[in-house]
Scaffold this motif. Structure first.
Motif, short mmCIF file in Angstrom:
data_model
loop_
_atom_site.label_atom_id
_atom_site.label_comp_id
_atom_site.label_asym_id
_atom_site.label_seq_id
_atom_site.Cartn_x
_atom_site.Cartn_y
_atom_site.Cartn_z
N GLU A 83 0.83 -1.21 0.00
CA GLU A 83 0.00 0.00 0.00
C GLU A 83 0.86 1.26 0.00
O GLU A 83 0.54 2.23 -0.68
N LYS A 84 1.94 1.25 0.77
CA LYS A 84 2.81 2.43 0.87
C LYS A 84 3.42 2.79 -0.49
O LYS A 84 3.51 3.95 -0.85
N LEU A 85 3.85 1.78 -1.24
CA LEU A 85 4.43 2.01 -2.56
C LEU A 85 3.38 2.17 -3.65
O LEU A 85 3.70 2.54 -4.78
N GLY A 86 2.15 1.86 -3.32
CA GLY A 86 1.09 1.92 -4.33
C GLY A 86 1.27 0.84 -5.37
O GLY A 86 1.19 1.09 -6.57
N LEU A 87 1.51 -0.38 -4.91
CA LEU A 87 1.73 -1.53 -5.79
C LEU A 87 0.63 -2.56 -5.60
O LEU A 87 0.24 -2.86 -4.48
N ALA A 88 0.14 -3.06 -6.71
CA ALA A 88 -0.90 -4.09 -6.68
C ALA A 88 -0.67 -5.06 -7.83
O ALA A 88 0.24 -4.86 -8.65
N SER A 89 -1.50 -6.07 -7.90
CA SER A 89 -1.43 -7.01 -9.02
C SER A 89 -2.84 -7.40 -9.42
O SER A 89 -3.80 -7.21 -8.66
N CYS A 90 -2.95 -7.93 -10.60
CA CYS A 90 -4.21 -8.51 -11.06
C CYS A 90 -3.91 -9.43 -12.23
O CYS A 90 -2.82 -9.37 -12.83
N ARG A 91 -4.85 -10.27 -12.52
CA ARG A 91 -4.74 -11.14 -13.69
C ARG A 91 -5.29 -10.38 -14.89
O ARG A 91 -6.12 -9.49 -14.74
N LEU A 92 -4.84 -10.74 -16.07
CA LEU A 92 -5.36 -10.09 -17.27
C LEU A 92 -6.87 -10.26 -17.39
O LEU A 92 -7.56 -9.35 -17.84
#
Length: 172
Positions: free
Chosen positions: A7-16
């Motif tokens: 959250e601090k870095l503003g990083l996430a993931s998702c599948r296509l």
């Protein structure tokens, strides 16, 4: 929709498969011609202010490490990444650089929003601003006006600091 990684870095993931058609079209418009969507490593969702990694990518862990290191890096370290990273990662670094730039701008605008308004009618600054505008007649680019106003603000800041050190008053 996104799985938050940091959250601090503003990083996430998702599948296509989690992306909407609109998101896919937007991303494809930024790709070079005929590039398949499955080559996507990450993208920056400006609206959500988050860097989203493609969790379907076979090199997910590599790009995650790169994104974490780049987003944590100061400007000098970030430039070292750019200079040393393989050519294949160039577009990924561009996305990360754009994200850092957008975040910096957002922060500057947030800070600026807390500052008082200057240059109101009847003030010395209003007269200076009007003169900048008058001298810029014929220039079609707003950036020239903004640059001159910014430079004037820097000059005023230096004058105020010098006067403060001397214990004197300023005029603004």
């Amino acid at each position: 929709m996104y799985k938050i990684i940091d959250e601090k870095l503003g990083l996430a993931s998702c599948r296509l498969s989690d992306l909407t058609i609109q998101q896919v079209n937007c991303i494809l418009n930024q790709f070079e011609d005929n590039a398949p969507i499955d080559t996507l490593t990450l993208f920056y969702d400006k609206r959500a202010d988050i860097v989203v990694l493609n969790s379907d990518s076979k090199d997910f862990d590599i790009y995650l490490g790169l994104a974490e290191a780049f987003l944590k890096a100061d400007r000098k370290k970030a430039q070292e990444f750019v200079d040393k990273i393989p050519f294949e990662c160039g577009e990924t670094l561009e996305v990360l650089r754009d994200a850092k730039r957008a975040r910096k701008i957002k922060e500057e605008l947030r800070i600026n929003g807390h500052q008082g308004i200057v240059g109101c009618n009847g003030t010395y600054l209003r007269d200076v601003f009007n003169e900048i505008i008058r001298k810029s007649v014929g220039f079609s680019h707003t950036m020239i006006l903004m640059s001159q106003a910014y430079t004037y603000g820097v000059i005023q800041g230096k004058r105020e600091e010098r006067a403060r050190r001397k214990g004197g008053a300023t005029h603004a």
